[in-house]
Design an enzyme around this catalytic site. Structure first.
Site, PDB file in Angstrom:
ATOM      1  N   ASP C  42       0.866  -1.194   0.000  1.00 54.42           N
ATOM      2  CA  ASP C  42       0.000   0.000   0.000  1.00 54.42           C
ATOM      3  C   ASP C  42       0.888   1.224   0.000  1.00 54.42           C
ATOM      4  O   ASP C  42       0.724   2.145   0.783  1.00 54.42           O
ATOM      5  CB  ASP C  42      -0.928  -0.010   1.214  1.00 54.42           C
ATOM      6  CG  ASP C  42      -0.188   0.093   2.534  1.00 54.42           C
ATOM      7  OD1 ASP C  42       0.980  -0.383   2.596  1.00 54.42           O
ATOM      8  OD2 ASP C  42      -0.735   0.634   3.498  1.00 54.42           O
ATOM      9  N   ASP C  47       6.965   1.808   2.718  1.00 54.38           N
ATOM     10  CA  ASP C  47       6.889   0.788   1.670  1.00 54.38           C
ATOM     11  C   ASP C  47       7.900   1.109   0.569  1.00 54.38           C
ATOM     12  O   ASP C  47       8.554   0.193   0.035  1.00 54.38           O
ATOM     13  CB  ASP C  47       5.494   0.748   1.035  1.00 54.38           C
ATOM     14  CG  ASP C  47       4.375   0.466   2.016  1.00 54.38           C
ATOM     15  OD1 ASP C  47       4.116   1.328   2.871  1.00 54.38           O
ATOM     16  OD2 ASP C  47       3.764  -0.606   1.921  1.00 54.38           O
TER      17      ASP C  47
END
Lengths: 357, 357, 357, 357
Positions: C42, C47
């Site tokens: 996501d 990330d």
């Protein structure tokens, strides 16, 4: 340990026999001893009507009135009950203050269905010394004491959230077995609510207490659910006739319903109207009427019941277990059909107070 | 991003207009194009009957049948569908395997309402090569593909747990908007269940999927709840006449109902009997009949609905929000009254297959 | 039916042997084949850091990146992933769009932890044609296809809500058994949440998917819970050194963290600080690091786990069942202690991209 | 209405000042008045130890002991308390019977941690006339009466399920404000339970009462959670020394622990051992010790707390809200670090009873 009488011996066939016997007795005997009754109430307008009906019944002796939060704060409820008793000149009946909030209180609901004070916000001359007229003993302790002093002789009529009753069985596990009968106005039968999406007001206000009472009160129990009153509603013409009688009680009822939207037939469409059509429905009086005269009830369903505690939309909903899914041994009577003529007569008579002696 | 058509523009008045138009169209036009239909099924006996009804309808073209667990495992369901199509000589209709278990699967329920194999445990000559006749594509992907290829032309008829439909909207958020209409057999209206205390079988088997579908499928949606079929049940005499017709389909139906307690009117009293009296009720066919001919539906309630997910006794229950407590903008049609004559005729015709060409 | 390999044969001792073998292999062999990895993300700032770490690892071959909602909308996530791959000059890796909302979606949470766009709201030159660079196949179908084509060879690293993974096992019940290993950043160990009172962000955003994955993915599973990253945090001095390296990736990381309060050590006290003290914590990189080199993990707890679905304050909480209260047969590895030196080195190297060839 | 003192005026800084003052006072004054204490207990072995500690403390005057179900039935608990008082020759302290079951009772848990009778199933010469020695007043009413007669002077120490306390606040909403302090042994801090997966015994036995107490008791509250006792456990060598002292109380303790697996260090590994290692942990005594001497507590966390009611695995779990997610205005002290030397000394002294006068 004070062991209660074995609840399983209080069995269903025994109950049925008792009912049959009493129906007979009631019909054929004039000299019957009065039925001892405790009324537990969150005194709003329809509770006031219901109390007046009990006061008017010649076969009923009210031991006391116990108060609980609900339609208004418990303090307002206390004052409302005192006012009703005063209007009917029955100030001698003791009034006890009970619980001010639900058993657990994880939800936070409130109501102004009958105005902020529960009696339509029209009463001006409130008694400033009302607190002195409330008994000092807590309602729950008073209930336990009076029922213990009159074992198997007291009918308890619960017209509000069942908090006082749930506390009573916690303080005295034998309390339910000492009762003659329990009458409840509350709950619903068909998954439709009048307060939350799926729950009726009295049960939605304190689902945990409703759960406790319906799991642990193994005495004969008669539930007048929301649908019972709505399906057996009266006409607005009857309402006009009712409150226009020439007596203090009728005048009082006319006053407290005068500015209350719930008693305006032209008011905004409410849930009752959507489901059952527009009519005059005085909820709590249906439970009291069943207590006064079992013949008022023409049909009922006998089955186990349970209250949903966990649901997000169904919390507080009453479910009837007609196929015994839950393997409960205890059944209650859920009232379904009312003798409207008899009920109307009880209502009419109730507003002719105070009676001349 | 592929933005879906604004769901709010798919509004209620538009829907109503469309319905009116179609009713008119349907009544007055003989040369109408066939309605494209996908049937999603957990093929038990009543699904078999429902599929046969769709196969028999001259105005219906079945694009495919998608399978889901429910009355039996999804593998049994696949075989059952192949068998039904074979009996009706309609083996050309593609069959897709879908989900084998509920969306979340936190409860663990199972059923043998229609026997272990879903079709009464009487079929002996099962095709050992059935798997080759199942399409390789997953049911959910097939649904999305076929509906996308025929946007706003496909009616989806869901006869089992709604797992495949919930997955479809997760994989393609625009899937509901591409549908012409959605027909669901499932849910209930009055807080009484036929599987758990308060929930109907298809919804109880996968409450989360039922929740997702009823919150996110904003297309015109017609729900045939448990009560609709029960309140519009047929006589056991009709059932005898139905299955004793001289045609392969009738003989097949007679065989699969021959040893199934659910089709024995002398069988143990079940929940349906307690609530609605004894009658012949073939649940899923009611949803298919509504899809074939809207005139079969005589009355319905249009309102928002929601499925309870959290309840301990009410999990999976469908609640109708007729007073808009939940402030939802989307309403569905909950079917309440059926034209039993029309419905009976559709049933009768459905068991005369295969039709001569 | 396509029967999955018996999950119980995928037993714990086998897993342990495999791990031991691989540790040995990894340490002593230079010519090792690359590990095939799918990253499900996501894509927020951490990330991005984690993906760069995977891109930089010489023993990792990224098969694809699959996107899911979470730190931002799934569309923003897609763009963020494309941007990260572009910065590292690895545009050839296919990117798939996955789910835009949680499996059931009964709660409605959102986050701007890393800004509205997930990458600190500082990127100005977004590619207007980004959608063309996203593969047409849905992320869930792509996952299933690639894992099926490379059975028992693919490690799946999940850095966001587990929605895509839950859908994958619904569409292909054998999907978990075809995986080599599963790495998850998410959940918590001690009943304290970083998003709701008791739940970690990724699990709180989709508790049902987390539940499904942890009940049904019986492959070797390594969970890097919130506490693992917080207890093994780095200094803000290290962070400064990290982002001030002279390379495009470092400059990109410096830019996207420049205005993000989560990367300001002077910022308002957050939950992490209250529980673990102030430090630089780049959550998702811990899961990727474990996948790259098992030696980075110094300690872990092997036990069954479960996600709470019903709680009002604990919904989404991960619980470790170290005394096997739940009688589950499958255990996962919950990481507890990290080799910070090794981890720091992996981080440093990751921001030196693109590498000269 | 009897309005309670405004709970918000009972504020946190006031509380802190009071504590500081009392610490000073306690340390420097020999002639200090005794602290009035009510002990509410589900008397198992560790409760017995805790009561003995209170009996032995020169600065404590026990007003009464109130009994509640928990480690055994409330009747067994009553007998156990009488036995403990008799061993210590303190039979003059009144004992009251309280609740026999949880507030709502929707779960049905039971325990034999300390044997069926709660005291190790080794006592043979039970007093057949024990019921006469129990006061007639209900524990909840006695609590309310004694606290009302000694407003702001009574410390309440709760060692079992909190049912009596929850009822007390329902019967008297001002009850918490009339307390000096509340000490609770119960709950947990890290999502790991010793009875259910995520909940500690006392809270798991009656989650609703724990919820009510922690939401509504706004007096200074000190919680000794499970982890506090486990993290501050004693050695088994100390235990041997403790029970082998030459005094009736020590001999009694040696007898009741003699056949109880919970006091066998060689016994099967239990949850405490898995999480905290093997040691001698006498839970309830930690709460009493804090009441006797605040210096025994070396560290605590001050924050709001809440009990989970809805969870399927987390029901009854205590959650600390250190970042004020819940916006509660009231904080409690959750004890974390104990002065083990001081605590050991209190334990040693407690088993030298009866004291010569």
């Amino acid at each position: 340990m004070k062991h209660c009488r074995d609840p399983t011996s209080h069995n269903q066939s025994e109950q049925r026999l008792r009912w049959v016997f009493k129906l007979y007795f009631h019909t054929h005997t004039e000299t019957m001893a009065k039925k001892l009754v405790i009324i537990d109430t969150d005194c709003g307008i329809d509770d006031a009507q219901a109390i007046m009906m009990a006061l008017a019944a010649p076969n009923i002796q009210i031991l006391c009135v116990t108060c609980v939060f609900g339609n208004a704060t418990v303090d307002n409820v206390c004052q409302n009950v005192l006012t009703v008793l005063s209007v009917c000149e029955r100030g001698g009946i003791p009034v006890f203050r009970g619980c001010a909030r639900p058993l657990v209180g994880a939800n936070n609901l409130s109501s102004d269905h009958f105005g902020t004070d529960g009696l339509g916000d029209v009463i001006k001359d409130r008694d400033p010394n009302w607190e002195k007229k409330i008994q000092r003993e807590h309602a729950v302790n008073a209930m336990i004491r009076l029922v213990s002093e009159n074992q198997n002789k007291v009918s308890l009529v619960a017209l509000g959230p069942l908090t006082n009753l749930a506390l009573a069985v916690r303080l005295d596990p034998c309390f339910p077995q000492k009762l003659e009968e329990l009458y409840i106005m509350g709950g619903n039968m068909e998954g439709k609510g009048n307060f939350t999406l799926c729950a009726e007001f009295n049960f939605a206000m304190d689902p945990e207490s409703a759960y406790v009472v319906l799991e642990e009160f193994l005495c004969p129990t008669y539930i007048a659910p929301w649908e019972y009153s709505c399906r057996n509603g009266l006409t607005w013409e009857f309402f006009e006739e009712l409150i226009n009688q020439d007596a203090p009680a009728a005048r009082f009822m006319k006053m407290i319903t005068s500015k209350c939207w719930a008693y305006s037939k032209e008011a905004m469409i409410n849930k009752r109207d959507v489901y059952f059509g527009s009519c005059f429905v005085t909820y709590d009086a249906y439970a009291v009427a069943a207590c006064i005269d079992k013949n008022v009830v023409m049909e009922s369903i006998q089955c186990p019941v349970r209250v949903e505690l966990q649901g997000s939309i169904a919390r507080g909903m009453l479910a009837l277990d007609r196929t015994n899914e839950l393997k409960k041994s205890h059944s209650v009577y859920v009232l379904t059909k009312c003798d409207i003529a008899k009920f109307s007569q009880l209502l009419m008579e109730s507003l002719r107070q105070p009676f001349k002696k």
